[in-house]
Design a protein around this motif. Sequence first.
Motif, mmCIF file in Angstrom:
data_model
loop_
_atom_site.group_PDB
_atom_site.id
_atom_site.type_symbol
_atom_site.label_atom_id
_atom_site.label_comp_id
_atom_site.label_asym_id
_atom_site.label_seq_id
_atom_site.Cartn_x
_atom_site.Cartn_y
_atom_site.Cartn_z
ATOM 1 N N UNK A 1 7.504 1.259 -30.306
ATOM 2 C CA UNK A 1 8.281 2.237 -29.543
ATOM 3 C C UNK A 1 7.331 2.971 -28.617
ATOM 4 N N UNK A 2 7.771 3.230 -27.427
ATOM 5 C CA UNK A 2 6.924 3.948 -26.469
ATOM 6 C C UNK A 2 6.763 5.385 -26.944
ATOM 7 N N UNK A 3 5.638 6.029 -26.547
ATOM 8 C CA UNK A 3 5.416 7.405 -26.962
ATOM 9 C C UNK A 3 6.594 8.291 -26.568
ATOM 10 N N UNK A 4 6.865 9.257 -27.437
ATOM 11 C CA UNK A 4 7.983 10.157 -27.169
ATOM 12 C C UNK A 4 7.745 10.888 -25.852
ATOM 13 N N UNK A 5 8.760 10.974 -25.035
ATOM 14 C CA UNK A 5 8.610 11.776 -23.825
ATOM 15 C C UNK A 5 9.897 12.564 -23.649
ATOM 16 N N UNK A 6 9.800 13.804 -23.197
ATOM 17 C CA UNK A 6 11.037 14.579 -23.067
ATOM 18 C C UNK A 6 11.941 13.926 -22.031
ATOM 19 N N UNK A 7 13.190 13.676 -22.418
ATOM 20 C CA UNK A 7 14.121 13.048 -21.478
ATOM 21 C C UNK A 7 14.651 14.113 -20.525
ATOM 22 N N UNK A 8 14.859 13.711 -19.262
ATOM 23 C CA UNK A 8 15.403 14.692 -18.321
ATOM 24 C C UNK A 8 16.883 14.889 -18.638
ATOM 25 N N UNK A 9 17.388 16.083 -18.399
ATOM 26 C CA UNK A 9 18.768 16.346 -18.785
ATOM 27 C C UNK A 9 19.714 15.758 -17.738
ATOM 28 N N UNK B 1 16.916 -0.049 -29.791
ATOM 29 C CA UNK B 1 17.561 1.068 -30.484
ATOM 30 C C UNK B 1 18.087 0.517 -31.809
ATOM 31 N N UNK B 2 18.012 1.336 -32.864
ATOM 32 C CA UNK B 2 18.361 0.834 -34.192
ATOM 33 C C UNK B 2 19.468 1.673 -34.824
ATOM 34 N N UNK B 3 20.147 1.102 -35.841
ATOM 35 C CA UNK B 3 21.177 1.878 -36.545
ATOM 36 C C UNK B 3 20.514 3.127 -37.111
ATOM 37 N N UNK B 4 21.247 4.220 -37.096
ATOM 38 C CA UNK B 4 20.683 5.491 -37.561
ATOM 39 C C UNK B 4 20.108 6.292 -36.412
ATOM 40 N N UNK B 5 19.814 5.627 -35.285
ATOM 41 C CA UNK B 5 19.312 6.378 -34.130
ATOM 42 C C UNK B 5 20.443 7.210 -33.537
ATOM 43 N N UNK B 6 20.115 8.465 -33.246
ATOM 44 C CA UNK B 6 21.060 9.306 -32.515
ATOM 45 C C UNK B 6 20.561 9.371 -31.092
ATOM 46 N N UNK B 7 21.466 9.117 -30.166
ATOM 47 C CA UNK B 7 21.069 9.082 -28.759
ATOM 48 C C UNK B 7 21.948 10.041 -27.965
ATOM 49 N N UNK B 8 21.515 10.332 -26.749
ATOM 50 C CA UNK B 8 22.361 11.053 -25.801
ATOM 51 C C UNK B 8 22.506 10.134 -24.585
ATOM 52 N N UNK B 9 23.750 9.831 -24.229
ATOM 53 C CA UNK B 9 24.006 9.062 -23.010
ATOM 54 C C UNK B 9 24.131 10.096 -21.894
ATOM 55 N N UNK B 10 23.285 9.937 -20.860
ATOM 56 C CA UNK B 10 23.245 10.955 -19.802
ATOM 57 C C UNK B 10 23.600 10.334 -18.456
ATOM 58 N N UNK B 11 24.102 11.145 -17.547
ATOM 59 C CA UNK B 11 24.375 10.649 -16.201
ATOM 60 C C UNK B 11 24.406 11.789 -15.202
ATOM 61 N N UNK B 12 24.010 11.483 -13.982
ATOM 62 C CA UNK B 12 24.108 12.502 -12.919
ATOM 63 C C UNK B 12 24.030 11.828 -11.559
ATOM 64 N N UNK B 13 24.592 12.495 -10.556
ATOM 65 C CA UNK B 13 24.457 12.025 -9.181
ATOM 66 C C UNK B 13 23.034 12.263 -8.723
ATOM 67 N N UNK B 14 22.398 11.248 -8.129
ATOM 68 C CA UNK B 14 21.086 11.465 -7.520
ATOM 69 C C UNK B 14 21.188 11.283 -6.008
ATOM 70 N N UNK B 15 22.380 11.091 -5.513
ATOM 71 C CA UNK B 15 22.657 10.965 -4.087
ATOM 72 C C UNK B 15 24.163 10.917 -3.957
#
Length: 280
Positions: free
Chosen positions: A158-166, A243-257
């Motif tokens: 797994x890649x090092x943890x990095x804060x995800x942009x909101x 991604x594995x079972x038990x993982x909690x994720x946030x699906x994010x989206x935003x306009x970038x243009x």
Amino acid sequence: MTVSFSSTLDNWRPQAQTDYDVVSPDAVKAFSALLNVAPVAGPGDTLPPLWHWLSFLAWPCQDELGTDGHPAAGPFLPPIPDRRRMFAGGRVQYPGILRVGDKVRRLSSLKDCVVKRGRSGELVFVTVRSEFRQGGELRVVEELDYVYRSGKGGVARQRPESPASSGTWEMPHSFDALELFMFSALTANTHRIHYDADYATAIEGYPDLVVQGPLQVLLMAELVRRHTTRPLASVDFRLHQPTFTGDTVVVRGRHTGPDVIQASVDRASGGRQASMKVTF
Ligand SMILES: CC(C)(COP(=O)(O)OP(=O)(O)OC[C@H]1O[C@@H](n2cnc3c(N)ncnc32)[C@H](O)[C@@H]1OP(=O)(O)O)[C@@H](O)C(=O)NCCC(=O)NCCSC(=O)C[C@](C)(O)C(=O)O
């Protein structure tokens, strides 16, 4: 042991393949149920983007499956020993729309086969290009990338943890075995990494069941679908790490243009699992 794939693949030139299917209202109902929403489309309606992955299902005989549960042979499966398969990404363009209930012709061919060296060892990236037509008109063009490695023990860390942009829109999501089972059933996916925990851990070396790539991509598409009714021009996506079972994720989206949305699947604890760019 280091295996060199290049020589094995030199003479691999699979033939193009034509298939037909009908975009089934039942599949739309069933995937809507997985998403916990009322059926999002019926006969004659526009099929939501990427939901054509619920059509053109292949049901090989049980005898034709390999030890990983995936078909042992097939037109676009590269001939490498002890093959391990993952869905890596893709690009889909929408010159038109697919309608529920209509017959679709799919023409698929091998677009590319590239051997690369990744953090997890030697990898083969296979790109399959498909054109989907309804009533003779080109409606969807897709290129799907599959990544193959040989044998056990090559799982990328797994890649090092990095804060995800909101994101402007956020949809928390937890994956469990029931959801993975429903999605595998809906997509006729017999690949053991998604339902056989003993196989996934002991044989392929994953820490748990692996969440299907198409499911994560469809969740990003669903977030977009819930926030815009504009017809899409294109969708590009990539699966960055499993991604594995038990993982909690946030699906994010935003306009970038004005005509662009970026979406992602981020582990709640940090780390980008998948990303998507949508244009209109
Ligand atoms: C793909 C993995 C193995 C790369 O693994 P890595 O980390 O070792 O690679 P890297 O070091 O990041 O990159 C090496 C090279 O590969 C390229 N690369 C890197 N990623 C991609 C990509 N996505 N598409 C195209 N190219 C890619 C990358 O650009 C680079 O090329 P370069 O040397 O030319 O710079 C790693 O990123 C990974 O594990 N991703 C997650 C895959 C995943 O979880 N898929 C879903 C589950 S499997 C599934 O759903 C299946 C299904 C539904 O059952 C079914 O179809 O059978």
